[in-house]
Motif scaffolding. Structure first.
Motif, mmCIF file in Angstrom:
data_model
loop_
_atom_site.group_PDB
_atom_site.id
_atom_site.type_symbol
_atom_site.label_atom_id
_atom_site.label_comp_id
_atom_site.label_asym_id
_atom_site.label_seq_id
_atom_site.Cartn_x
_atom_site.Cartn_y
_atom_site.Cartn_z
ATOM 1 N N GLN A 14 4.967 10.149 -7.288
ATOM 2 C CA GLN A 14 4.259 9.739 -8.585
ATOM 3 C C GLN A 14 3.556 11.102 -9.106
ATOM 4 N N GLN A 15 3.415 11.910 -8.405
ATOM 5 C CA GLN A 15 2.554 13.002 -8.956
ATOM 6 C C GLN A 15 3.422 14.251 -9.092
ATOM 7 N N ILE B 178 0.879 -1.165 -0.087
ATOM 8 C CA ILE B 178 -0.031 -0.045 0.130
ATOM 9 C C ILE B 178 0.723 1.271 0.045
ATOM 10 N N ILE B 179 1.753 1.264 1.181
ATOM 11 C CA ILE B 179 2.687 2.617 0.842
ATOM 12 C C ILE B 179 3.233 2.771 -0.253
ATOM 13 N N PRO C 229 13.380 5.983 -6.713
ATOM 14 C CA PRO C 229 12.567 6.891 -5.919
ATOM 15 C C PRO C 229 12.038 6.277 -4.749
ATOM 16 N N ILE C 230 11.671 4.914 -4.517
ATOM 17 C CA ILE C 230 11.196 4.610 -3.261
ATOM 18 C C ILE C 230 12.382 4.353 -2.032
ATOM 19 N N TYR D 257 2.938 8.930 1.698
ATOM 20 C CA TYR D 257 2.521 10.388 1.103
ATOM 21 C C TYR D 257 3.732 10.948 0.364
ATOM 22 N N GLY D 258 4.959 10.425 0.817
ATOM 23 C CA GLY D 258 5.906 10.878 0.117
ATOM 24 C C GLY D 258 6.128 10.145 -1.366
#
Length: 217
Positions: free
Chosen positions: A169-170, A24-25, A126-127, A163-164
């Protein structure tokens, strides 16, 4: 969708809990999607009993919602939750800086810089970058020598990461985040409270704004 299978029976419940939550995260499990016990049990390689225990814990923590005769709904990021978490984070990270500045010495500054430099090597992942970013902030909390404050930040770390990763991704720029860290460190090296807190708040506001601008509610 696929999950790693648990290898030791005594770890089945904890394994399922971590795999689903991390999914999910990291946005591997689509927000608002439905999960089903049978497919989860098969994918994770565990029986329904430890799976149910894991799902109960995830539901108590607000990651999922069980819908009778339908399945398991994966929660989405909503503005109310984002507002609450960032209000807490901003207030407490300012406090961290206030407590940390009088304690700073050159050795601590060096450790902070070394930890931040690791971010520059994670631009292609990124993760991992997001996880290291939150670890950096947690490290500052640790250096503040307030254990309760550290625990509070630690308890919110999963939501920071959720959220990060959503913000990246946004469209949130990794380069921008890294540069914001540089400004925070410059403030710490100058032992300047206003400079450092302004840098921290700007850093958090940029992430917050990216999330809010892209929320689908």
């Amino acid at each position: 969708m696929s999950f790693l299978k648990a290898e030791q029976p005594q770890l089945f419940k904890e394994h399922a809990y971590k795999e689903i939550k991390n999914g999910i995260i990291q946005q591997k499990v689509e927000p608002g999607s439905m999960l089903y016990e049978r497919s989860l049990s098969e994918s994770l390689g565990i029986s329904r009993t430890p799976l149910k225990l894991a799902l109960q814990q995830l539901e108590l923590e607000g990651w999922i919602q069980s819908l009778p005769r339908k399945g398991i709904l994966v929660k989405t990021i909503n503005r109310h939750d984002v507002d609450e978490v960032f209000q807490l984070r901003k207030a407490n990270e300012v406090l961290i800086i206030e407590l940390l500045l009088p304690l700073l010495d050159n050795e601590m500054i060096s450790k902070i810089e070394q930890m931040d430099q690791q971010l520059s090597h994670l631009m292609e992942d990124p993760i991992k970058f997001v996880y290291h970013d939150t670890s950096f902030h947690l490290f500052l909390a640790e250096l503040s020598q307030n254990n309760r404050l550290y625990q509070l930040i630690e308890n919110l770390i999963d939501h920071f990461n959720w959220y990060g990763i959503a913000a990246l991704q946004q469209g949130l720029s990794l380069d921008k985040v890294y540069n914001e860290h540089t400004l925070i460190i410059e403030g710490l090296k100058a032992r300047n409270l206003r400079q450092t807190t302004d840098a921290v708040l700007s850093h958090l506001d940029n992430t917050y704004n990216t999330i809010i601008e892209n929320l689908k509610e």
